[in-house]
Design an enzyme around this catalytic site. Structure first.
Site, PDB file in Angstrom:
ATOM      1  N   ASP A 181       1.348  -4.834   8.448  1.00  0.00           N
ATOM      2  CA  ASP A 181       0.191  -4.251   8.155  1.00  0.00           C
ATOM      3  C   ASP A 181      -0.881  -5.145   8.004  1.00  0.00           C
ATOM      4  O   ASP A 181      -0.785  -5.670   7.027  1.00  0.00           O
ATOM      5  CB  ASP A 181       0.658  -3.360   7.175  1.00  0.00           C
ATOM      6  CG  ASP A 181      -0.673  -2.234   6.974  1.00  0.00           C
ATOM      7  OD1 ASP A 181      -1.791  -2.487   7.444  1.00  0.00           O
ATOM      8  OD2 ASP A 181      -0.381  -1.221   6.515  1.00  0.00           O
ATOM      9  N   TYR A 185     -11.214   1.212  10.317  1.00  0.00           N
ATOM     10  CA  TYR A 185     -12.411   1.796   9.566  1.00  0.00           C
ATOM     11  C   TYR A 185     -12.760   0.462   8.292  1.00  0.00           C
ATOM     12  O   TYR A 185     -13.574   0.835   7.721  1.00  0.00           O
ATOM     13  CB  TYR A 185     -12.352   3.086   8.797  1.00  0.00           C
ATOM     14  CG  TYR A 185     -11.075   3.414   8.069  1.00  0.00           C
ATOM     15  CD1 TYR A 185     -11.095   2.743   6.757  1.00  0.00           C
ATOM     16  CD2 TYR A 185      -9.924   3.971   8.655  1.00  0.00           C
ATOM     17  CE1 TYR A 185      -9.756   3.263   6.092  1.00  0.00           C
ATOM     18  CE2 TYR A 185      -8.957   4.441   7.914  1.00  0.00           C
ATOM     19  CZ  TYR A 185      -8.966   3.841   6.660  1.00  0.00           C
ATOM     20  OH  TYR A 185      -7.618   4.284   5.824  1.00  0.00           O
ATOM     21  N   LYS A 186     -12.017  -0.606   8.283  1.00  0.00           N
ATOM     22  CA  LYS A 186     -12.202  -1.580   7.357  1.00  0.00           C
ATOM     23  C   LYS A 186     -12.971  -2.501   8.037  1.00  0.00           C
ATOM     24  O   LYS A 186     -14.202  -2.173   8.154  1.00  0.00           O
ATOM     25  CB  LYS A 186     -10.745  -1.967   6.723  1.00  0.00           C
ATOM     26  CG  LYS A 186     -10.143  -0.714   5.662  1.00  0.00           C
ATOM     27  CD  LYS A 186      -8.772  -1.189   5.185  1.00  0.00           C
ATOM     28  CE  LYS A 186      -8.200   0.136   4.357  1.00  0.00           C
ATOM     29  NZ  LYS A 186      -6.751   0.026   4.395  1.00  0.00           N
ATOM     30  N   PHE A 222       0.842  -1.426   0.006  1.00  0.00           N
ATOM     31  CA  PHE A 222      -0.291  -0.107  -0.021  1.00  0.00           C
ATOM     32  C   PHE A 222       0.986   1.400   0.043  1.00  0.00           C
ATOM     33  O   PHE A 222       1.916   1.401   0.862  1.00  0.00           O
ATOM     34  CB  PHE A 222      -0.901   0.103   1.180  1.00  0.00           C
ATOM     35  CG  PHE A 222      -2.038   1.109   1.144  1.00  0.00           C
ATOM     36  CD1 PHE A 222      -3.142   0.441   0.671  1.00  0.00           C
ATOM     37  CD2 PHE A 222      -1.956   2.185   1.736  1.00  0.00           C
ATOM     38  CE1 PHE A 222      -4.254   1.557   0.620  1.00  0.00           C
ATOM     39  CE2 PHE A 222      -2.930   3.079   1.810  1.00  0.00           C
ATOM     40  CZ  PHE A 222      -4.084   2.756   1.052  1.00  0.00           C
ATOM     41  N   ARG A 240     -12.726  -4.094  -7.435  1.00  0.00           N
ATOM     42  CA  ARG A 240     -12.298  -4.940  -6.329  1.00  0.00           C
ATOM     43  C   ARG A 240     -13.668  -5.011  -5.636  1.00  0.00           C
ATOM     44  O   ARG A 240     -14.539  -4.092  -5.311  1.00  0.00           O
ATOM     45  CB  ARG A 240     -11.331  -3.888  -5.545  1.00  0.00           C
ATOM     46  CG  ARG A 240     -10.554  -4.540  -4.385  1.00  0.00           C
ATOM     47  CD  ARG A 240      -9.467  -3.710  -3.965  1.00  0.00           C
ATOM     48  NE  ARG A 240     -10.258  -2.510  -3.121  1.00  0.00           N
ATOM     49  CZ  ARG A 240      -9.803  -1.908  -2.241  1.00  0.00           C
ATOM     50  NH1 ARG A 240      -8.706  -2.120  -1.658  1.00  0.00           N
ATOM     51  NH2 ARG A 240     -10.506  -1.007  -1.517  1.00  0.00           N
TER      52      ARG A 240
HETATM   53  C1  LIG Z   1      -6.181   1.145   4.356  1.00  0.00           C
HETATM   54  C2  LIG Z   1      -4.652   1.016   4.720  1.00  0.00           C
HETATM   55  C3  LIG Z   1      -4.026   2.056   5.266  1.00  0.00           C
HETATM   56  C4  LIG Z   1      -4.743   3.161   5.764  1.00  0.00           C
HETATM   57  O1  LIG Z   1      -3.755   4.175   6.224  1.00  0.00           O
HETATM   58  P1  LIG Z   1      -4.269   5.387   6.979  1.00  0.00           P
HETATM   59  O2  LIG Z   1      -3.045   6.171   7.284  1.00  0.00           O
HETATM   60  O3  LIG Z   1      -4.942   4.986   8.335  1.00  0.00           O
HETATM   61  O4  LIG Z   1      -5.156   6.148   6.217  1.00  0.00           O
HETATM   62  C5  LIG Z   1      -2.662   1.808   5.361  1.00  0.00           C
HETATM   63  N1  LIG Z   1      -1.969   0.505   4.920  1.00  0.00           N
HETATM   64  C6  LIG Z   1      -2.773  -0.268   4.247  1.00  0.00           C
HETATM   65  C7  LIG Z   1      -2.020  -1.786   3.917  1.00  0.00           C
HETATM   66  C8  LIG Z   1      -4.114  -0.259   4.130  1.00  0.00           C
HETATM   67  O5  LIG Z   1      -4.981  -1.066   3.556  1.00  0.00           O
END
Ligand SMILES: *Cc1c(COP(=O)(O)O)cnc(C)c1O
Length: 411
Positions: A196, A221-222, A124, A370
């Site tokens: 992560d 939030y997921k 990500f 997705r």
């Molecule tokens: C959703 C997600 C994030 C989100 O990061 P924020 O700083 O909370 O916006 C980070 N890493 C991964 C792998 C994600 O899926």
């Protein structure tokens, strides 16, 4: 698979009743719980109480009276139960990005003498950006990001690697790493790990203590359904506590915040990961959202997640018109999280056409559609409807409608 078989799957589903815990509008088919989880009804009630009584009437006394000050820890302990962490190792605060910064800096300090942060090129982006930022801040002699393909990770894991820095479930393809195996491989080379778990927590069984993970972060939030911008969490293995100092040291991470001392002295345990004042509105929402998981068996969640995605995949193959969708996820369920990605030149238009028919999915650049599978809200019948609608859109060319081509800010 025919509709009778699909109905039978629903009839045998031990999680079918969980949907009632969410305030999803009728007719909405939500295949986007991996992006923003739906609203648990308990959160609605809790927020009304929080705003009316706690903020509205009890005001500042609520920090003590309603335990606001302890919410980062209390919420962390609820997450701990979902990730196989013994008490005292999880705290909720800030965003995933900010928490990655704290952990990466801490891990580099713990493994001083080594400088490589080994990650994956299609991690990500925020994870990579944070490492690039530290790289700039500390200099390459102390932090050098090396982002390789997934297949090359093991080959690049050598005695220069300070930290193996990975996401368990890839945000685009849904490809899932084996945390236990990669953590053991990293440790065998003297490297630490930061995982992560943003796309896996709440939908995949996790055993961080058992797998001897050093550090982890995850998203609120997921699949945890904590609401837009919900606080993230940090896991730090007890073995490492007191051996490092995270650099975003703010007053809330001080041993005695209300002593207002001039010199920073970190709190013991997880509290040292706090920086500033906790975001109470969001923390209360996340704390209440986690109640959904109170009596849930994560093995059952995983089983249903696999069944839902396998059903989706198999239904796609039944429609001639859907053969232009190219599966970009591993076809083997064991190597996948709770999502499927398909590429198509008109992926954006397809996503918008689905949205117009009240089916939420998302588009990820450059050409990915997705679909996320939230076992607590989706039925097998929902999956049948989603694929039938998708086939109808493609058959009628609805995805080519000019109205569906305009790219919005958030895709
Ligand atoms: C959703 C997600 C994030 C989100 O990061 P924020 O700083 O909370 O916006 C980070 N890493 C991964 C792998 C994600 O899926």
């Amino acid at each position: 698979m025919d509709s009778a078989e699909i109905k039978a799957l629903d009839a045998a589903d031990p999680l079918a009743a969980k949907r009632k815990l969410f305030a999803l509008p009728d007719g909405q088919l939500y295949l986007n719980g991996n992006s923003l989880g739906p609203l648990p009804t308990a959160v609605q009630q809790r927020m009304t109480e929080l705003i009316g009584q706690e903020w509205g009437i009890d005001l500042v006394s609520s920090w003590n009276k309603h335990g606001w000050i302890d919410l980062p820890t209390a919420t962390g302990e609820k997450v701990a139960a979902l990730i196989g962490a013994a008490p005292g190792q999880v705290i909720c605060c800030d965003s995933v990005s900010i928490n990655l910064f704290k952990l990466l800096a801490a891990a580099l300090q713990l493994n001083a003498g080594r400088h490589v942060v080994l990650s994956q090129a299609d991690n990500f982006p925020t994870d990579l950006y944070i490492a690039q930022g530290l790289d700039t801040l500390l200099g390459k002699a102390r932090c050098q990001l090396q982002a390789v393909s997934s297949e090359n990770l093991l080959a690049q894991l050598n005695e220069n690697v300070a930290v193996l820095y990975l996401t368990q479930v890839n945000f685009r393809s849904g490809a899932m790493h084996d945390i236990a195996a990669l953590t053991a491989a990293a440790h065998a080379q003297g490297a630490l790990v930061i995982w992560d778990l943003s796309h896996s927590v709440g939908v995949t069984p996790l055993e961080l203590d058992k797998w001897d993970v050093d550090f982890a972060v995850g998203c609120g939030y997921k699949f945890l359904n904590g609401g837009p911008g919900a606080p993230a969490f940090i896991y730090a293995n007890k073995a490492h506590h007191d051996k490092f100092q995270q650099p975003l040291q703010g007053w809330m991470g001080h041993a005695e915040p209300f002593a207002f001392a001039e010199e920073y002295e970190p709190a013991g345990g997880m509290a040292q990961f706090l920086t500033g004042t906790p975001n109470i509105l969001s923390l209360v929402a996340l704390h209440a959202a986690l109640d959904v998981f109170d009596d849930i068996d994560m093995a059952q969640v995983r089983t249903k997640s696999v069944q839902l995605s396998e059903l989706f995949m198999s239904l796609i193959t039944e429609h001639e018109v859907l053969q232009s969708l190219q599966l970009e996820s591993p076809s083997n369920a064991q190597s996948r999280g709770s999502q499927l990605a398909y590429s198509h030149p008109h992926a954006y238009g397809i996503c918008q056409a689905l949205h117009a028919r009240r089916i939420a999915s998302d588009f990820r650049s450059p050409s990915y559609l997705r679909f996320g599978f939230s076992p607590l809200i989706l039925s097998f019948t929902d999956i049948g409807k989603a694929v039938a609608t998708l086939a109808e859109i493609m058959r009628e060319g609805k995805h080519l409608d000019p109205a569906y081509q305009h790219r919005q800010k958030v895709t």
